[in-house]
Design a protein around this motif. Structure first.
Motif, PDB file in Angstrom:
ATOM      1  N   GLU A  45     -10.741  25.837 -10.414  1.00 25.49           N
ATOM      2  CA  GLU A  45     -11.836  24.942 -10.780  1.00 25.49           C
ATOM      3  C   GLU A  45     -11.710  23.717  -9.900  1.00 25.49           C
ATOM      4  OE1 GLU A  45     -12.197  24.037 -14.940  1.00 25.49           O
ATOM      5  OE2 GLU A  45     -11.986  26.137 -15.506  1.00 25.49           O
ATOM      6  N   LEU A  46     -12.845  23.169  -9.501  1.00 25.56           N
ATOM      7  CA  LEU A  46     -12.863  21.957  -8.696  1.00 25.56           C
ATOM      8  C   LEU A  46     -13.510  20.849  -9.526  1.00 25.56           C
ATOM      9  CD1 LEU A  46     -13.946  23.644  -5.377  1.00 25.56           C
ATOM     10  CD2 LEU A  46     -11.696  22.699  -5.895  1.00 25.56           C
ATOM     11  N   GLU A  47     -12.734  19.837  -9.799  1.00 25.53           N
ATOM     12  CA  GLU A  47     -13.193  18.710 -10.619  1.00 25.53           C
ATOM     13  C   GLU A  47     -13.533  17.549  -9.682  1.00 25.53           C
ATOM     14  OE1 GLU A  47     -11.259  15.647 -13.901  1.00 25.53           O
ATOM     15  OE2 GLU A  47      -9.961  16.985 -12.766  1.00 25.53           O
ATOM     16  N   HIS A  48     -14.708  16.962  -9.874  1.00 20.78           N
ATOM     17  CA  HIS A  48     -15.034  15.790  -9.062  1.00 20.78           C
ATOM     18  C   HIS A  48     -14.894  14.528  -9.908  1.00 20.78           C
ATOM     19  CE1 HIS A  48     -18.965  16.989 -10.735  1.00 20.78           C
ATOM     20  NE2 HIS A  48     -19.251  15.714 -10.707  1.00 20.78           N
ATOM     21  N   VAL A  49     -14.283  13.530  -9.286  1.00 19.09           N
ATOM     22  CA  VAL A  49     -13.984  12.271  -9.954  1.00 19.09           C
ATOM     23  C   VAL A  49     -14.472  11.138  -9.058  1.00 19.09           C
ATOM     24  CG1 VAL A  49     -12.129  10.817 -10.863  1.00 19.09           C
ATOM     25  CG2 VAL A  49     -11.910  13.312 -10.958  1.00 19.09           C
ATOM     26  N   ARG A  50     -15.183  10.213  -9.633  1.00 18.45           N
ATOM     27  CA  ARG A  50     -15.628   9.034  -8.880  1.00 18.45           C
ATOM     28  C   ARG A  50     -14.545   7.969  -8.991  1.00 18.45           C
ATOM     29  NH1 ARG A  50     -21.267   5.752  -9.675  1.00 18.45           N
ATOM     30  NH2 ARG A  50     -21.055   4.548  -7.765  1.00 18.45           N
ATOM     31  N   VAL A  51     -14.121   7.437  -7.848  1.00 16.11           N
ATOM     32  CA  VAL A  51     -13.062   6.433  -7.821  1.00 16.11           C
ATOM     33  C   VAL A  51     -13.535   5.214  -7.035  1.00 16.11           C
ATOM     34  CG1 VAL A  51     -11.215   8.161  -7.989  1.00 16.11           C
ATOM     35  CG2 VAL A  51     -11.972   7.375  -5.738  1.00 16.11           C
ATOM     36  N   ARG A  52     -12.900   4.091  -7.294  1.00 19.26           N
ATOM     37  CA  ARG A  52     -13.150   2.892  -6.494  1.00 19.26           C
ATOM     38  C   ARG A  52     -12.535   3.113  -5.122  1.00 19.26           C
ATOM     39  NH1 ARG A  52     -14.440  -2.093  -8.471  1.00 19.26           N
ATOM     40  NH2 ARG A  52     -13.055  -2.944  -6.881  1.00 19.26           N
ATOM     41  N   ARG A  53     -13.190   2.648  -4.101  1.00 16.32           N
ATOM     42  CA  ARG A  53     -12.685   2.824  -2.733  1.00 16.32           C
ATOM     43  C   ARG A  53     -11.303   2.210  -2.543  1.00 16.32           C
ATOM     44  NH1 ARG A  53     -15.220   5.503   0.925  1.00 16.32           N
ATOM     45  NH2 ARG A  53     -17.395   5.957   0.612  1.00 16.32           N
ATOM     46  N   ASP A  54     -10.982   1.174  -3.314  1.00 20.45           N
ATOM     47  CA  ASP A  54      -9.687   0.512  -3.152  1.00 20.45           C
ATOM     48  C   ASP A  54      -8.628   1.031  -4.113  1.00 20.45           C
ATOM     49  OD1 ASP A  54     -10.740  -0.575  -5.477  1.00 20.45           O
ATOM     50  OD2 ASP A  54     -10.471  -2.661  -4.866  1.00 20.45           O
ATOM     51  N   SER A  55      -8.932   2.081  -4.876  1.00 21.19           N
ATOM     52  CA  SER A  55      -7.917   2.628  -5.783  1.00 21.19           C
ATOM     53  C   SER A  55      -6.917   3.465  -4.983  1.00 21.19           C
ATOM     54  CB  SER A  55      -8.573   3.460  -6.893  1.00 21.19           C
ATOM     55  OG  SER A  55      -9.181   4.597  -6.357  1.00 21.19           O
ATOM     56  N   PRO A  56      -5.699   3.605  -5.514  1.00 24.07           N
ATOM     57  CA  PRO A  56      -4.683   4.390  -4.787  1.00 24.07           C
ATOM     58  C   PRO A  56      -5.126   5.841  -4.606  1.00 24.07           C
ATOM     59  CG  PRO A  56      -3.692   3.168  -6.612  1.00 24.07           C
ATOM     60  CD  PRO A  56      -5.184   3.035  -6.754  1.00 24.07           C
ATOM     61  N   ALA A  57      -4.638   6.444  -3.548  1.00 21.93           N
ATOM     62  CA  ALA A  57      -4.926   7.850  -3.276  1.00 21.93           C
ATOM     63  C   ALA A  57      -4.241   8.726  -4.313  1.00 21.93           C
ATOM     64  CB  ALA A  57      -4.442   8.224  -1.879  1.00 21.93           C
ATOM     65  N   GLU A  58      -4.800   9.903  -4.527  1.00 24.64           N
ATOM     66  CA  GLU A  58      -4.181  10.881  -5.422  1.00 24.64           C
ATOM     67  C   GLU A  58      -2.821  11.286  -4.865  1.00 24.64           C
ATOM     68  OE1 GLU A  58      -4.984  12.401  -8.341  1.00 24.64           O
ATOM     69  OE2 GLU A  58      -6.631  10.997  -8.497  1.00 24.64           O
TER      70      GLU A  58
END
Length: 84
Positions: A54-67
């Motif tokens: 399954e591919l989950e899409h998550v919206r993140v802030r551009r300045d948040s840490p990378a996964e």
């Protein structure tokens, strides 16, 4: 734009659990189209190999840490060669 998309690739284990295995982070690509192309390639490769996912899409802030997960390219490189 202050937000970006990250797709988390979850693979199904033998027990039926979903495990986060890789991430496709739009911020690591030249543009949204390149990230979408990577997502499409990942989905096609997993289907070709018959790997339940399954591919989950998550919206993140551009300045948040990378996964902390490997990228799709890193994960793909770790897969054994598929039988021909």
């Amino acid at each position: 734009m202050s937000h970006a998309w990250v797709w988390i690739g979850h693979l199904r284990t033998i027990d039926g659990d979903l495990v986060a295995t890789f991430a496709i982070d739009e911020r690591q690509y030249s543009d949204a189209d390149a990230a979408q192309a990577a997502l499409n390639a990942a989905a096609a490769e997993l289907r070709r190999r018959r790997i339940p996912h399954e591919l989950e899409h998550v919206r993140v802030r551009r300045d948040s840490p990378a996964e902390p997960l490997p990228s799709w390219a890193e994960y793909r490189a770790s897969l054994p060669d598929a039988p021909t």
